[in-house]
Design a protein around this motif. Structure first.
Motif, PDB file in Angstrom:
ATOM      1  N   ALA A   1       4.576  -3.626  -0.391  1.00 33.57           N
ATOM      2  CA  ALA A   1       3.725  -2.431  -0.468  1.00 33.57           C
ATOM      3  C   ALA A   1       4.539  -1.172  -0.194  1.00 33.57           C
ATOM      4  O   ALA A   1       4.362  -0.154  -0.871  1.00 33.57           O
ATOM      5  N   ALA A   2       5.433  -1.237   0.783  1.00 32.09           N
ATOM      6  CA  ALA A   2       6.265  -0.083   1.121  1.00 32.09           C
ATOM      7  C   ALA A   2       7.168   0.301  -0.051  1.00 32.09           C
ATOM      8  O   ALA A   2       7.343   1.485  -0.342  1.00 32.09           O
ATOM      9  N   LYS A   3       7.704  -0.701  -0.725  1.00 35.41           N
ATOM     10  CA  LYS A   3       8.563  -0.424  -1.882  1.00 35.41           C
ATOM     11  C   LYS A   3       7.752   0.218  -3.003  1.00 35.41           C
ATOM     12  O   LYS A   3       8.190   1.193  -3.617  1.00 35.41           O
ATOM     13  N   GLU A   4       6.570  -0.301  -3.243  1.00 36.26           N
ATOM     14  CA  GLU A   4       5.705   0.255  -4.280  1.00 36.26           C
ATOM     15  C   GLU A   4       5.358   1.718  -3.989  1.00 36.26           C
ATOM     16  O   GLU A   4       5.303   2.552  -4.890  1.00 36.26           O
ATOM     17  N   LEU A   5       5.150   2.039  -2.733  1.00 33.14           N
ATOM     18  CA  LEU A   5       4.794   3.404  -2.324  1.00 33.14           C
ATOM     19  C   LEU A   5       6.008   4.279  -2.023  1.00 33.14           C
ATOM     20  O   LEU A   5       5.858   5.454  -1.704  1.00 33.14           O
ATOM     21  N   GLU A   6       7.188   3.674  -2.096  1.00 31.63           N
ATOM     22  CA  GLU A   6       8.450   4.362  -1.815  1.00 31.63           C
ATOM     23  C   GLU A   6       8.486   4.945  -0.400  1.00 31.63           C
ATOM     24  O   GLU A   6       8.912   6.075  -0.172  1.00 31.63           O
ATOM     25  N   ILE A   7       8.017   4.131   0.543  1.00 34.79           N
ATOM     26  CA  ILE A   7       8.037   4.501   1.961  1.00 34.79           C
ATOM     27  C   ILE A   7       8.744   3.371   2.711  1.00 34.79           C
ATOM     28  O   ILE A   7       8.152   2.327   2.967  1.00 34.79           O
TER      29      ILE A   7
END
Length: 96
Positions: free
Chosen positions: A64-70
């Motif tokens: 999820a973090a990768k998808e949101l770039e966070i």
């Protein structure tokens, strides 16, 4: 994998208690500033602290973090004090 938020933002008083009982190693916790959460694996209607479950949660969180770039550091990767339930925002991107 079902999971729940066990703890988010902490007071300084709570952090001091956790430090005193060895459940934390710092007073610079990202929980104090609201930049960290602890998640609990939810299995059979209760929280299960088995390490393999937290690797699964970490994979989902990192996806999820990768998808949101966070980018989010996972406490399970810490060498000195591995903390499987812990996820936090990076200091350099989210200072106090």
């Amino acid at each position: 994998m079902n999971f729940t938020v066990m703890e988010g933002m902490r007071t300084i008083e709570r952090q001091k208690k956790l430090l005193a009982k060895g459940a934390s190693k710092t007073m610079r916790s990202r929980h104090i500033t609201g930049h960290a959460i602890d998640l609990g694996a939810y299995v059979d209607r209760r929280v299960d602290w088995s390490w393999p479950l937290y690797h699964q949660i970490a994979a989902a969180m990192k996806g999820a973090a990768k998808e949101l770039e966070i980018p989010i550091p996972w406490g399970g990767n810490w060498r000195k004090f591995p903390d499987g339930p812990h996820f936090q925002l990076q200091w350099k991107h989210y200072p106090e």
